[in-house]
Design a protein around this motif. Structure first.
Motif, PDB file in Angstrom:
ATOM      1  N   LEU A  29       0.830  -1.200   0.000  1.00 32.57           N
ATOM      2  CA  LEU A  29       0.000   0.000   0.000  1.00 32.57           C
ATOM      3  C   LEU A  29       0.869   1.257   0.000  1.00 32.57           C
ATOM      4  O   LEU A  29       0.596   2.205  -0.735  1.00 32.57           O
ATOM      5  CB  LEU A  29      -0.931   0.010   1.210  1.00 32.57           C
ATOM      6  N   THR A  30       1.918   1.252   0.788  1.00 29.74           N
ATOM      7  CA  THR A  30       2.828   2.392   0.830  1.00 29.74           C
ATOM      8  C   THR A  30       3.497   2.603  -0.523  1.00 29.74           C
ATOM      9  O   THR A  30       3.610   3.730  -1.002  1.00 29.74           O
ATOM     10  CB  THR A  30       3.898   2.189   1.917  1.00 29.74           C
ATOM     11  N   GLU A  31       3.912   1.529  -1.158  1.00 29.15           N
ATOM     12  CA  GLU A  31       4.544   1.618  -2.478  1.00 29.15           C
ATOM     13  C   GLU A  31       3.566   2.187  -3.508  1.00 29.15           C
ATOM     14  O   GLU A  31       3.928   3.051  -4.313  1.00 29.15           O
ATOM     15  CB  GLU A  31       5.016   0.240  -2.920  1.00 29.15           C
ATOM     16  N   TYR A  32       2.316   1.735  -3.472  1.00 27.22           N
ATOM     17  CA  TYR A  32       1.299   2.230  -4.396  1.00 27.22           C
ATOM     18  C   TYR A  32       1.063   3.721  -4.194  1.00 27.22           C
ATOM     19  O   TYR A  32       1.008   4.490  -5.152  1.00 27.22           O
ATOM     20  CB  TYR A  32      -0.012   1.458  -4.200  1.00 27.22           C
ATOM     21  N   ARG A  33       0.939   4.131  -2.939  1.00 31.15           N
ATOM     22  CA  ARG A  33       0.688   5.539  -2.655  1.00 31.15           C
ATOM     23  C   ARG A  33       1.865   6.409  -3.068  1.00 31.15           C
ATOM     24  O   ARG A  33       1.685   7.533  -3.544  1.00 31.15           O
ATOM     25  CB  ARG A  33       0.350   5.729  -1.178  1.00 31.15           C
ATOM     26  N   LEU A  34       3.081   5.911  -2.901  1.00 30.31           N
ATOM     27  CA  LEU A  34       4.261   6.666  -3.352  1.00 30.31           C
ATOM     28  C   LEU A  34       4.265   6.816  -4.866  1.00 30.31           C
ATOM     29  O   LEU A  34       4.617   7.880  -5.386  1.00 30.31           O
ATOM     30  CB  LEU A  34       5.545   5.982  -2.876  1.00 30.31           C
ATOM     31  N   GLU A  35       3.882   5.774  -5.576  1.00 27.72           N
ATOM     32  CA  GLU A  35       3.814   5.867  -7.037  1.00 27.72           C
ATOM     33  C   GLU A  35       2.800   6.917  -7.469  1.00 27.72           C
ATOM     34  O   GLU A  35       3.062   7.696  -8.396  1.00 27.72           O
ATOM     35  CB  GLU A  35       3.446   4.508  -7.635  1.00 27.72           C
ATOM     36  N   GLN A  36       1.645   6.936  -6.807  1.00 30.30           N
ATOM     37  CA  GLN A  36       0.630   7.933  -7.132  1.00 30.30           C
ATOM     38  C   GLN A  36       1.131   9.340  -6.842  1.00 30.30           C
ATOM     39  O   GLN A  36       0.907  10.277  -7.613  1.00 30.30           O
ATOM     40  CB  GLN A  36      -0.662   7.657  -6.352  1.00 30.30           C
ATOM     41  N   LEU A  37       1.828   9.507  -5.735  1.00 31.55           N
ATOM     42  CA  LEU A  37       2.386  10.813  -5.379  1.00 31.55           C
ATOM     43  C   LEU A  37       3.442  11.250  -6.382  1.00 31.55           C
ATOM     44  O   LEU A  37       3.493  12.415  -6.775  1.00 31.55           O
ATOM     45  CB  LEU A  37       2.971  10.764  -3.974  1.00 31.55           C
ATOM     46  N   GLU A  38       4.272  10.317  -6.828  1.00 30.20           N
ATOM     47  CA  GLU A  38       5.290  10.638  -7.829  1.00 30.20           C
ATOM     48  C   GLU A  38       4.648  11.091  -9.136  1.00 30.20           C
ATOM     49  O   GLU A  38       5.147  12.004  -9.794  1.00 30.20           O
ATOM     50  CB  GLU A  38       6.191   9.429  -8.073  1.00 30.20           C
ATOM     51  N   LYS A  39       3.528  10.477  -9.523  1.00 26.39           N
ATOM     52  CA  LYS A  39       2.829  10.890 -10.743  1.00 26.39           C
ATOM     53  C   LYS A  39       2.300  12.313 -10.599  1.00 26.39           C
ATOM     54  O   LYS A  39       2.404  13.122 -11.525  1.00 26.39           O
ATOM     55  CB  LYS A  39       1.677   9.931 -11.047  1.00 26.39           C
ATOM     56  N   LYS A  40       1.742  12.634  -9.427  1.00 28.22           N
ATOM     57  CA  LYS A  40       1.239  13.988  -9.207  1.00 28.22           C
ATOM     58  C   LYS A  40       2.368  15.001  -9.221  1.00 28.22           C
ATOM     59  O   LYS A  40       2.232  16.093  -9.776  1.00 28.22           O
ATOM     60  CB  LYS A  40       0.494  14.067  -7.874  1.00 28.22           C
ATOM     61  N   VAL A  41       3.491  14.658  -8.625  1.00 24.57           N
ATOM     62  CA  VAL A  41       4.646  15.563  -8.604  1.00 24.57           C
ATOM     63  C   VAL A  41       5.159  15.779 -10.016  1.00 24.57           C
ATOM     64  O   VAL A  41       5.534  16.897 -10.388  1.00 24.57           O
ATOM     65  CB  VAL A  41       5.752  15.018  -7.672  1.00 24.57           C
ATOM     66  N   GLU A  42       5.165  14.736 -10.826  1.00 25.43           N
ATOM     67  CA  GLU A  42       5.623  14.861 -12.214  1.00 25.43           C
ATOM     68  C   GLU A  42       4.720  15.814 -12.992  1.00 25.43           C
ATOM     69  O   GLU A  42       5.200  16.665 -13.737  1.00 25.43           O
ATOM     70  CB  GLU A  42       5.654  13.488 -12.889  1.00 25.43           C
ATOM     71  N   LYS A  43       3.399  15.698 -12.802  1.00 26.03           N
ATOM     72  CA  LYS A  43       2.473  16.614 -13.474  1.00 26.03           C
ATOM     73  C   LYS A  43       2.724  18.051 -13.022  1.00 26.03           C
ATOM     74  O   LYS A  43       2.712  18.979 -13.832  1.00 26.03           O
ATOM     75  CB  LYS A  43       1.028  16.232 -13.169  1.00 26.03           C
ATOM     76  N   TYR A  44       2.955  18.231 -11.736  1.00 28.50           N
ATOM     77  CA  TYR A  44       3.214  19.562 -11.198  1.00 28.50           C
ATOM     78  C   TYR A  44       4.516  20.121 -11.759  1.00 28.50           C
ATOM     79  O   TYR A  44       4.589  21.295 -12.123  1.00 28.50           O
ATOM     80  CB  TYR A  44       3.290  19.504  -9.670  1.00 28.50           C
ATOM     81  N   THR A  45       5.531  19.285 -11.861  1.00 28.90           N
ATOM     82  CA  THR A  45       6.821  19.721 -12.389  1.00 28.90           C
ATOM     83  C   THR A  45       6.697  20.152 -13.845  1.00 28.90           C
ATOM     84  O   THR A  45       7.265  21.167 -14.252  1.00 28.90           O
ATOM     85  CB  THR A  45       7.854  18.581 -12.258  1.00 28.90           C
ATOM     86  N   VAL A  46       5.949  19.396 -14.625  1.00 28.67           N
ATOM     87  CA  VAL A  46       5.744  19.748 -16.036  1.00 28.67           C
ATOM     88  C   VAL A  46       5.006  21.085 -16.129  1.00 28.67           C
ATOM     89  O   VAL A  46       5.361  21.948 -16.937  1.00 28.67           O
ATOM     90  CB  VAL A  46       4.975  18.630 -16.764  1.00 28.67           C
ATOM     91  N   ALA A  47       4.000  21.266 -15.280  1.00 21.09           N
ATOM     92  CA  ALA A  47       3.227  22.508 -15.320  1.00 21.09           C
ATOM     93  C   ALA A  47       4.074  23.702 -14.902  1.00 21.09           C
ATOM     94  O   ALA A  47       4.004  24.770 -15.519  1.00 21.09           O
ATOM     95  CB  ALA A  47       2.001  22.392 -14.414  1.00 21.09           C
ATOM     96  N   THR A  48       4.890  23.546 -13.873  1.00 19.13           N
ATOM     97  CA  THR A  48       5.716  24.666 -13.420  1.00 19.13           C
ATOM     98  C   THR A  48       6.834  24.977 -14.417  1.00 19.13           C
ATOM     99  O   THR A  48       7.288  26.115 -14.470  1.00 19.13           O
ATOM    100  CB  THR A  48       6.322  24.397 -12.032  1.00 19.13           C
ATOM    101  N   ALA A  49       7.249  23.999 -15.192  1.00 25.95           N
ATOM    102  CA  ALA A  49       8.271  24.266 -16.206  1.00 25.95           C
ATOM    103  C   ALA A  49       7.707  25.140 -17.325  1.00 25.95           C
ATOM    104  O   ALA A  49       8.446  25.869 -17.980  1.00 25.95           O
ATOM    105  CB  ALA A  49       8.797  22.955 -16.776  1.00 25.95           C
ATOM    106  N   LYS A  50       6.408  25.082 -17.547  1.00 23.68           N
ATOM    107  CA  LYS A  50       5.785  25.862 -18.617  1.00 23.68           C
ATOM    108  C   LYS A  50       5.524  27.308 -18.203  1.00 23.68           C
ATOM    109  O   LYS A  50       5.329  28.170 -19.056  1.00 23.68           O
ATOM    110  CB  LYS A  50       4.466  25.217 -19.028  1.00 23.68           C
ATOM    111  N   ILE A  51       5.526  27.602 -16.920  1.00 23.33           N
ATOM    112  CA  ILE A  51       5.187  28.948 -16.446  1.00 23.33           C
ATOM    113  C   ILE A  51       6.140  30.022 -16.983  1.00 23.33           C
ATOM    114  O   ILE A  51       5.674  31.053 -17.473  1.00 23.33           O
ATOM    115  CB  ILE A  51       5.094  28.973 -14.904  1.00 23.33           C
ATOM    116  N   PRO A  52       7.459  29.845 -16.930  1.00 23.22           N
ATOM    117  CA  PRO A  52       8.335  30.900 -17.481  1.00 23.22           C
ATOM    118  C   PRO A  52       8.101  31.153 -18.967  1.00 23.22           C
ATOM    119  O   PRO A  52       8.160  32.294 -19.417  1.00 23.22           O
ATOM    120  CB  PRO A  52       9.752  30.360 -17.233  1.00 23.22           C
TER     121      PRO A  52
END
Length: 82
Positions: A29-52
């Motif tokens: 369960l912990t591994e699954y939740r970490l994977e989901q969190l990593e996916k959300k962080v990746e989406k956030y990183t892509v979005a913040t890279a587009k801001i500049p």
């Protein structure tokens, strides 16, 4: 063997299997939740890279609008006497 010893050994083995199963399930369960969190962080990183890039485009649009407004202001004859 004494029946109390047999019951205690079986109880110990049941506790051992139950504990191991709980630890494994918790780890999965912990591994699954970490994977989901990593996916959300990746989406956030892509979005913040587009801001500049978007900010630079917006700055360019602001300059173009300002230039158009200046041209419109000058072409309306406000400064004919200068």
């Amino acid at each position: 063997m004494n029946s109390a010893i047999i019951v205690s050994v079986i109880s110990f083995l049941g506790t051992l299997v139950g504990t191991a199963g709980g630890i494994i399930a918790s780890g999965k369960l912990t591994e699954y939740r970490l994977e989901q969190l990593e996916k959300k962080v990746e989406k956030y990183t892509v979005a913040t890279a587009k801001i500049p890039v978007l900010e630079e485009k917006l700055h360019g649009f602001d300059r173009r609008i300002s230039n158009i407004e200046k041209e419109s202001f000058l072409s309306d004859g406000y400064f004919d006497g200068c």
